[in-house]
Design a protein around this motif. Sequence first.
Motif, mmCIF file in Angstrom:
data_model
loop_
_atom_site.group_PDB
_atom_site.id
_atom_site.type_symbol
_atom_site.label_atom_id
_atom_site.label_comp_id
_atom_site.label_asym_id
_atom_site.label_seq_id
_atom_site.Cartn_x
_atom_site.Cartn_y
_atom_site.Cartn_z
ATOM 1 N N ARG A 1 0.822 -1.206 0.000
ATOM 2 C CA ARG A 1 0.000 0.000 0.000
ATOM 3 C C ARG A 1 0.863 1.266 0.000
ATOM 4 O O ARG A 1 0.390 2.342 0.340
ATOM 5 C CB ARG A 1 -0.902 0.002 1.238
ATOM 6 N N GLY A 2 2.143 1.117 -0.351
ATOM 7 C CA GLY A 2 3.076 2.220 -0.221
ATOM 8 C C GLY A 2 3.844 2.087 1.084
ATOM 9 O O GLY A 2 3.304 1.576 2.084
ATOM 10 N N ILE A 3 5.089 2.542 1.095
ATOM 11 C CA ILE A 3 5.948 2.316 2.248
ATOM 12 C C ILE A 3 5.358 2.909 3.525
ATOM 13 O O ILE A 3 5.343 2.274 4.583
ATOM 14 C CB ILE A 3 7.354 2.888 1.971
ATOM 15 N N VAL A 4 4.857 4.151 3.427
ATOM 16 C CA VAL A 4 4.350 4.820 4.634
ATOM 17 C C VAL A 4 3.163 4.065 5.226
ATOM 18 O O VAL A 4 3.123 3.767 6.433
ATOM 19 C CB VAL A 4 3.963 6.277 4.320
ATOM 20 N N ARG A 5 2.184 3.712 4.406
ATOM 21 C CA ARG A 5 1.006 3.007 4.915
ATOM 22 C C ARG A 5 1.346 1.584 5.328
ATOM 23 O O ARG A 5 0.719 1.032 6.240
ATOM 24 C CB ARG A 5 -0.111 3.019 3.866
ATOM 25 N N ASN A 6 2.338 0.986 4.660
ATOM 26 C CA ASN A 6 2.772 -0.347 5.085
ATOM 27 C C ASN A 6 3.332 -0.316 6.500
ATOM 28 O O ASN A 6 3.012 -1.167 7.335
ATOM 29 C CB ASN A 6 3.836 -0.886 4.127
ATOM 30 N N VAL A 7 4.177 0.678 6.785
ATOM 31 C CA VAL A 7 4.762 0.802 8.123
ATOM 32 C C VAL A 7 3.680 1.145 9.146
ATOM 33 O O VAL A 7 3.682 0.624 10.268
ATOM 34 C CB VAL A 7 5.871 1.872 8.124
ATOM 35 N N MET A 8 2.743 1.997 8.774
ATOM 36 C CA MET A 8 1.645 2.336 9.684
ATOM 37 C C MET A 8 0.802 1.101 9.982
ATOM 38 O O MET A 8 0.357 0.900 11.124
ATOM 39 C CB MET A 8 0.791 3.445 9.070
ATOM 40 N N GLU A 9 0.582 0.273 8.979
ATOM 41 C CA GLU A 9 -0.173 -0.957 9.209
ATOM 42 C C GLU A 9 0.605 -1.911 10.100
ATOM 43 O O GLU A 9 0.023 -2.618 10.933
ATOM 44 C CB GLU A 9 -0.489 -1.629 7.869
ATOM 45 N N PHE A 10 1.920 -1.944 9.949
ATOM 46 C CA PHE A 10 2.760 -2.822 10.778
ATOM 47 C C PHE A 10 2.580 -2.494 12.260
ATOM 48 O O PHE A 10 2.535 -3.385 13.107
ATOM 49 C CB PHE A 10 4.223 -2.669 10.364
ATOM 50 N N PHE A 11 2.480 -1.190 12.580
ATOM 51 C CA PHE A 11 2.332 -0.771 13.969
ATOM 52 C C PHE A 11 0.866 -0.519 14.337
ATOM 53 O O PHE A 11 0.578 0.159 15.337
ATOM 54 C CB PHE A 11 3.154 0.495 14.220
ATOM 55 N N HIS A 12 -0.076 -1.023 13.531
ATOM 56 C CA HIS A 12 -1.501 -0.964 13.820
ATOM 57 C C HIS A 12 -2.036 0.468 13.895
ATOM 58 O O HIS A 12 -2.939 0.760 14.684
ATOM 59 C CB HIS A 12 -1.817 -1.695 15.131
#
Length: 335
Positions: A301-312
């Motif tokens: 979903r893009g790097i930023v949203r991927n990282v945000m999803e990783f940290f819930h």
Amino acid sequence: LHLAVLGHNLTLIDKCLELGCSLSQKDQVGSTPMHLAEGRQFFDVIRWFQEYLPKHQQPFLLRTGIKPGPTKNAHVAFLLLFCNLVLYGYPMYICYLLPNTLEFFYVHAMLICLQLVLWSSYFMCRTVHPGYVPTQDPEYEEIMTRIAKFTMTHEGPFGPHNRVKNPFSELCHTCETVRPPRSKHCRVCRKCVLMFDHHCPYIYTCVGYRNRGYFCAFITSGFLTCVLGIYMAYSRWDLVSGPLMWVGMLDLFGSAFGTTLLILQTIMAASRNLTVNESVNWNKYEHFKSPDEKFINPFHRGIVRNVMEFFHLVRPTELSYAKRSVLNSKKSDYV
């Protein structure tokens, strides 16, 4: 068990071993299950069998517990971590390093805060389950019944000449449940884990959807602890040098190197919205394959949203956690 080995069916092999099937049983031509696995070079099956051998017949690393097995006897990794910090690292810091580096007040304050983060995140990694999928799902029995009826009424649905979606791929026969997408059965914990990343012997549990953020905090605080320790020891090397400190420096460099690899691995996984298991075994999952059998990532979903999803911090991709049941599939999906 012999048939399970010939079919390279790890789930069925595990079930046979749990039921007490003997590894020394020979077939009509005198081959044991181990001989069949060795002859076909099924190295994962061979390693699995080695873990079920009597203690004196197991390889050295497995016998000592360094390599985790299905009996959950891998205590050595945790003991190494405990001895490294509590029995060696902290006494060396208090007795040798602290008295000679009192001028580094802020560094010591940061180090103490990092220890609070380290052990609190370790505690959370151990106590917060990684996302275990409930066992003995009633839907599992219903699906098995429908599959049995379907197989009996359709001649050869899983034959080599038919392009078939295997309905068993979403089932875990050990947990007797329907596996959600991106989940995997851990043969050490003996449970299915949502967004299974890997089984970590140091925290003695799996890293999955619910505890991956705590694991990230654990390895990051461990890395920063090593960096600060190296910095202070190097700054006052003329005062604290000695055989014990040389051992300590080697230990710090080794720990820093190991945690650096783990951090890089976690960063790559988070930025791509993939687990370590998916990165290594993507070819085993249909949703990572394009029509020409090449890798695709439907969860990016893009790097930023991927990282945000990783940290819930944002809602996960729907495909990741929607319980996709074969009961809701059409018969045309199977034939």
